[in-house]
Design an enzyme around this catalytic site. Structure first.
Site, PDB file in Angstrom:
ATOM      1  N   HIS A 105      -1.229 -66.143  60.278  1.00  0.00           N
ATOM      2  CA  HIS A 105      -2.210 -66.821  61.132  1.00  0.00           C
ATOM      3  C   HIS A 105      -1.550 -67.956  61.907  1.00  0.00           C
ATOM      4  O   HIS A 105      -0.749 -68.705  61.351  1.00  0.00           O
ATOM      5  CB  HIS A 105      -3.322 -67.444  60.283  1.00  0.00           C
TER       6      HIS A 105
ATOM      7  N   ASN B  81       5.376 -67.908  55.401  1.00  0.00           N
ATOM      8  CA  ASN B  81       3.926 -67.913  55.570  1.00  0.00           C
ATOM      9  C   ASN B  81       3.219 -68.511  54.357  1.00  0.00           C
ATOM     10  O   ASN B  81       2.294 -69.308  54.497  1.00  0.00           O
ATOM     11  CB  ASN B  81       3.436 -66.481  55.821  1.00  0.00           C
TER      12      ASN B  81
END
Length: 178
Positions: free
Chosen positions: A59, A90
């Site tokens: 994201h 991440n």
């Protein structure tokens, strides 16, 4: 809001406001409903581009920042908000930076955030849509409420790191330069 790069099949930047009250009260569960963004008329990347690549659908605007609304949570899973990130990045330093921004939003009330990959020529690509794999990501945070206006940038390599979040802090000029 985002600016999509067809060449790189991802956003060049994503901008949003993070409200501290919404962070504190947000309790919407992750939807994990990854899907193409219907507003990208040329077609965004797809989950199949990431399958077997060794990269997470990372994201840019984090799902955790969108837990105040079922709609925003779901929309955070549009593929236009994803970029190829190594899982150790991440789920490591990038997640730590996201958590730190939420803490700051609670303290300062409201923050403006711009985040994205540093996209350059000749990056490695993944998938049928040739999604570029960035070597670096950035985040810029602006406390515009005051009493003083403050801003800070971060540039973080797309790799595993045990360094503290603040070791990646840079000037806004440095982010703009990159």
């Amino acid at each position: 809001t985002l600016c999509y790069s067809e060449k790189h099949e991802q956003a060049m930047w994503v901008a949003y406001t993070l409200n501290g009250k919404k962070v504190k009260t947000g309790n919407v569960e992750r939807t994990n409903d990854y899907r193409p963004d219907p507003d990208i008329k040329t077609g965004s990347a797809t989950s199949s581009d990431y399958r077997g690549s060794g990269y997470d659908r990372g994201h840019l605007a984090p799902a955790g920042d969108m837990a105040w609304s079922p709609i925003t949570m779901s929309e955070s899973f549009f593929m236009s908000n994803m970029s190829p990130q190594l899982s150790d990045f991440n789920r490591g330093i990038w997640q730590s930076l996201e958590i730190q921004f939420r803490k700051w939003a609670i303290i300062h009330g409201e923050l403006s955030i711009v985040t994205g990959p540093i996209l350059t020529d000749r990056l490695k690509t993944i998938g049928r849509n040739k999604v570029s794999v960035p070597k670096y990501y950035y985040k810029v945070i602006l406390d515009h409420i005051g009493p003083e206006i403050n801003a800070l940038g971060f540039i973080v390599p797309n790799e595993k790191s045990f360094d503290p979040v603040m070791s990646f802090a840079v000037s806004i000029d440095k982010v703009e330069e990159k």
